[in-house]
Enzyme design. Structure first.
Site, PDB file in Angstrom:
ATOM      1  N   TYR A 253       0.856  -1.190   0.000  1.00  0.00           N
ATOM      2  CA  TYR A 253       0.000   0.000   0.000  1.00  0.00           C
ATOM      3  C   TYR A 253       0.887   1.233   0.000  1.00  0.00           C
ATOM      4  CZ  TYR A 253      -3.833   3.196   0.762  1.00  0.00           C
ATOM      5  OH  TYR A 253      -4.746   4.213   0.602  1.00  0.00           O
TER       6      TYR A 253
ATOM      7  N   ASP B  10       9.213   3.265   1.521  1.00  0.00           N
ATOM      8  CA  ASP B  10       8.018   3.970   1.992  1.00  0.00           C
ATOM      9  C   ASP B  10       7.900   3.787   3.513  1.00  0.00           C
ATOM     10  OD1 ASP B  10       5.451   4.654   2.772  1.00  0.00           O
ATOM     11  OD2 ASP B  10       4.480   3.780   1.014  1.00  0.00           O
ATOM     12  N   GLU B  11       8.283   4.848   4.230  1.00  0.00           N
ATOM     13  CA  GLU B  11       8.247   4.821   5.702  1.00  0.00           C
ATOM     14  C   GLU B  11       7.012   5.560   6.224  1.00  0.00           C
ATOM     15  OE1 GLU B  11      10.896   4.058   8.262  1.00  0.00           O
ATOM     16  OE2 GLU B  11      11.924   2.821   6.786  1.00  0.00           O
ATOM     17  N   VAL B  12       6.023   5.768   5.356  1.00  0.00           N
ATOM     18  CA  VAL B  12       4.867   6.590   5.734  1.00  0.00           C
ATOM     19  C   VAL B  12       4.191   6.043   6.994  1.00  0.00           C
ATOM     20  CG1 VAL B  12       2.539   7.272   4.996  1.00  0.00           C
ATOM     21  CG2 VAL B  12       4.468   7.503   3.421  1.00  0.00           C
TER      22      VAL B  12
ATOM     23  N   THR C 120      -1.594  24.133  -3.487  1.00  0.00           N
ATOM     24  CA  THR C 120      -1.556  25.477  -2.907  1.00  0.00           C
ATOM     25  C   THR C 120      -0.991  25.537  -1.490  1.00  0.00           C
ATOM     26  OG1 THR C 120      -3.452  26.052  -4.252  1.00  0.00           O
ATOM     27  CG2 THR C 120      -2.983  27.510  -2.398  1.00  0.00           C
TER      28      THR C 120
END
Ligand SMILES: Cc1ncc(COP(=O)(O)O)c(C=O)c1O
Length: 422
Positions: A120, A220-222, A277
């Site tokens: 994931y 991916d260390e999220v 933004t």
């Protein structure tokens, strides 16, 4: 408020009428109406809200964003100390991974990406396209992405736990040797794929193959980075240094903030090709600076290791206890406070039992603990890093009770029917 309070029941009914299904993954009627955060992070956010210097890093700069990028460069080891690195600041793990993947494709001029089944990396765009979980569930596959099994000792795809790493690396080498793959993206511990801790040598093997075939290694260390596994970075457990590291979730201390840290060659070009933004806004950056101060202090990371070991050993004690649900535990695994409990038909028969898992999660919620099913039959336990030893004991007791209750039929199919999960 109690779980059956009228106000909660009404909130859940209103939610069902207005919140889009595409952003829901529900396993029980959970409603959070208040919380208790870290005071240092709350203070930093409050101070920045009163004087939010600037609004983003898109058309100008401000001190908090630059300081945060500098601190991230100091925290994440460099693969090549002589090469320039940059920090992309984003809103979510999804955009950090999207930017990392696009950057690697652009820098190498190569179209393909190697990712892992059941991985994931995000819910939109390129990050969704490299997520095995989404692709298995029918999301549009990215034609450039190729998937290999993630090495799992409990359910070895080769039938033999001793050969899973060699087999994956052999297949990775065959594909990478074609010279068309820009990057390998990998979780250092596969979370939504079932809390799978890869055997020693897996990440180092990928590192060596990337070096040999000119591909970037994105780790991916999220979900598991910044202390959760008992190390600052989960990749430290396998002693590798990635080219690109992505961070999210904990980084913002609850506010939207993510980062990709990697070579300037990956993150500088094309100029202005990843714009939003409010990225790098001063309030999220202030929260992250307070988070990084906690990470540097090290106490939270040590606590994650200690509390994780306690929770794991209490669950293992339950599994060995002879209580009514104990024989339904097939495996307890994880690192630090990223733990998984695999629920099966019985001790002698390790057939996955997703229905039991959904019922255990529901019953645990009724009793006061949150545990989410992943890959069908694995309970994912990722409590806050500030959890105390007493809270760990209470959580383990609730989970044991929930498994006993669900295994002996106290949750009906009707009770869990409204929750579609994945
Ligand atoms: C390993 C991993 N990468 C990326 C993501 C995506 O992060 P976000 O939901 O913040 O976009 C997640 C989310 O669960 C994750 O677990």
């Amino acid at each position: 408020m109690s779980r059956t309070d009228d106000a909660v029941v009404q909130l859940i009914a209103r939610d069902a009428r207005v919140i889009a299904g595409v952003e829901q993954l529900r396993f029980f009627p959970l409603a959070a109406v208040s919380g208790r955060g870290n005071p240092a992070i709350a203070d930093a956010i409050a101070r920045a809200a009163v004087d939010p210097a600037g609004s983003s890093i898109l058309s100008g700069t401000h001190p908090a964003a630059v300081a945060l990028a500098e601190e991230l460069l100091a925290l994440v080891p460099a693969r090549d100390p002589d090469a320039q690195r940059r920090v992309y600041l984003g809103h979510a793990g999804t955009d950090a991974n999207d930017v990392a993947i696009r950057g690697c494709r652009h820098a190498t001029g190569r179209p393909r990406v190697l990712a892992f089944e059941q991985g994931y990396h995000g819910g939109l765009g390129s990050a969704q396209g490299v997520s095995g979980v989404h692709v298995a569930a029918g999301a549009q596959a990215d034609p450039g992405v190729w998937f290999l099994p993630y090495p799992d000792r409990y359910r070895p795809h080769t039938g033999d736990a001793a050969t899973v790493v060699d087999d994956v690396l052999r297949r990775a080498e065959a594909g990478l040797a074609e010279g068309t793959t820009a990057a390998v993206i990998v979780e250092p511990l596969q979370s939504d794929g079932g809390l799978i801790v890869p055997p020693a040598g897996f990440l180092a093997g990928l590192r060596a193959l990337c070096d040999a075939h000119g591909a970037y290694l994105i780790v991916d260390e999220v979900k598991v980075g910044l202390g959760r596994t008992g190390r600052t970075h989960a990749f430290e457990h396998q002693a590798v240094v990635p080219d690109v590291v992505t961070l999210g979730k904990a980084l913002g201390g609850g506010l939207p903030l993510s980062a990709a840290i990697g070579p300037a060659a990956v993150l500088d070009e094309p100029t202005a090709s990843a714009l939003m933004t409010t990225v790098g806004n001063p309030i999220s950056c202030a929260a992250a600076l307070a988070v990084l101060a906690l990470v540097r202090d090290g106490a939270t990371t040590r606590s994650a290791e200690e509390r994780g070991a306690e929770l794991r050993s209490q669950l293992e004690q339950y599994a060995a206890s002879g209580r009514p649900g104990a024989e339904r535990i097939g495996d307890v695994r994880g690192l630090g406070l990223s733990l998984g409990v695999e629920l099966v038909s019985g001790r002698e028969d390790s057939t996955p039992d997703p229905l039991l898992t959904a019922k255990v999660a529901y019953r645990a919620w009724e009793l006061g603990a949150v545990a989410y099913p992943v890959r069908g039959n694995v309970l994912e336990l990722t409590p806050p890093l500030g959890i105390t030893a007493r809270e760990v004991e209470r959580a383990a007791a609730i989970l044991a009770q929930a498994i006993d209750d669900a295994a002996t039929g106290s949750v009906s199919d009707e009770q869990i029917a409204p929750y579609r999960g994945w």
